[in-house]
Design an enzyme around this catalytic site. Structure first.
Site, PDB file in Angstrom:
ATOM      1  N   LYS A  18       0.849  -1.199   0.000  1.00 51.59           N
ATOM      2  CA  LYS A  18       0.000   0.000   0.000  1.00 51.59           C
ATOM      3  C   LYS A  18       0.880   1.243   0.000  1.00 51.59           C
ATOM      4  CE  LYS A  18       0.820   1.070   4.559  1.00 51.59           C
ATOM      5  NZ  LYS A  18       1.528   2.276   5.047  1.00 51.59           N
ATOM      6  N   ASP A  26      -2.319  -1.936  10.673  1.00 52.37           N
ATOM      7  CA  ASP A  26      -2.548  -1.912   9.229  1.00 52.37           C
ATOM      8  C   ASP A  26      -3.223  -3.173   8.700  1.00 52.37           C
ATOM      9  OD1 ASP A  26      -1.347   0.546   9.191  1.00 52.37           O
ATOM     10  OD2 ASP A  26       0.517  -0.121   8.238  1.00 52.37           O
TER      11      ASP A  26
END
Length: 283
Positions: free
Chosen positions: A12, A136
């Site tokens: 990401k 995350d």
């Protein structure tokens, strides 16, 4: 089904990252957009009937914080599943980069084992397990790029008018890495950014906001500044992702990226409309 091979775990980029406060327990409150990109680790899973969880790519004792093994064991514990698994991980995403490689590996492990072990847990049930693994990890279960708030626990997929347009990015990981804890404990860290809105972000997308962790990270790791300056020499506007040390820039014109220092990882990536395993879970 006794095995799953070539299971992707995408990285990401944080398009912006604002620190808006701090809770009494010390956790920082954040706002960010997490965008999936096509830089992936690849995982392999083989069911074991004896309940053991092993990693083929680690010949020594497993580190206590190995997220892949922790994810498998957390899923066993939450469901009482008696099955085990032998896991292989082909690492491509650099560590200590702010790219979320370890968290993504853990999320793909949850998704793969939910299927292999025939547990039929919903996305929300997996999300509850993911919260115990790291801030995350829940994002990588949501299925798409997302607006993320709180301590990483408030996640809203970017859909319809807020969906990100297709784009390419130069992602640069300098040789040096950074420990996230060093940044969040630093006295100079900005902790009072004003709260942003999704509509405000949608007006500019890739130019929105800033990364509040970047000034501290640059002070701790001069290579971050060098990488940003190198991107700027190419006419690209770079910024850091997550807690670094990787930086990125949207590619808006033809550019030659072949003269980077040999020790750097440089990769041209495209954003993903959805997670490659998005349809492996319901809810």
């Amino acid at each position: 089904m006794q095995a799953l091979y070539d299971v992707p775990a995408p990285a990401k980029l944080n398009l912006f990252l604002h620190v808006t406060g701090r809770r009494p327990d010390g956790y920082h409150l954040l706002q960010s957009v997490f965008m999936l990109i096509d830089w992936c680790d690849v995982l392999h899973f083989e069911v074991r009937g004896n309940g053991t969880v092993t990693r083929e790519d680690l010949t020594s004792a497993l580190p206590a914080d190995d997220l892949v093994v922790r994810a498998a064991r957390a899923l066993q514990k939450a469901t009482g599943c008696p099955q085990g698994v032998h896991i292989g991980v082909s690492k491509h995403i650099p560590a200590q980069a702010g790219l979320g490689g370890g968290s993504s590996d853990a999320a793909s492990t949850l998704l793969a084992l939910n299927r292999l072990w025939k547990l039929k847990l919903s996305r929300q049930q997996l999300h509850s397990i993911a919260l115990t693994l790291g801030a995350d990890v829940p994002f990588f279960l949501c299925g798409a790029s997302a607006w993320v708030e709180g301590i990483g626990d408030i996640i809203r997929r970017l859909e319809l008018e807020h969906q990100l347009p297709p784009a390419a990015f130069a992602v640069v990981k300098p040789e040096a890495g950074l420990d996230t804890r060093m940044i969040f404990s630093h006295p100079s860290l900005k902790r009072d950014s004003s709260c942003a809105t999704i509509s405000g972000f949608a007006a500019t997308h890739y130019q929105f906001g800033s990364n509040d962790l970047q000034p501290v990270a640059q002070a701790l790791c001069p290579e971050i500044t060098q990488a940003i300056n190198w991107l700027e020499s190419k006419g690209l506007q770079g910024r850091m992702t997550g807690s670094g040390s990787a930086v990125f820039a949207q590619i808006t014109h033809a550019v030659d990226l072949h003269d980077a220092p040999a020790a750097w990882h440089v990769k041209v990536c495209e954003n993903l409309k959805s997670h490659p395993l998005a349809d492996w879970v319901f809810g």
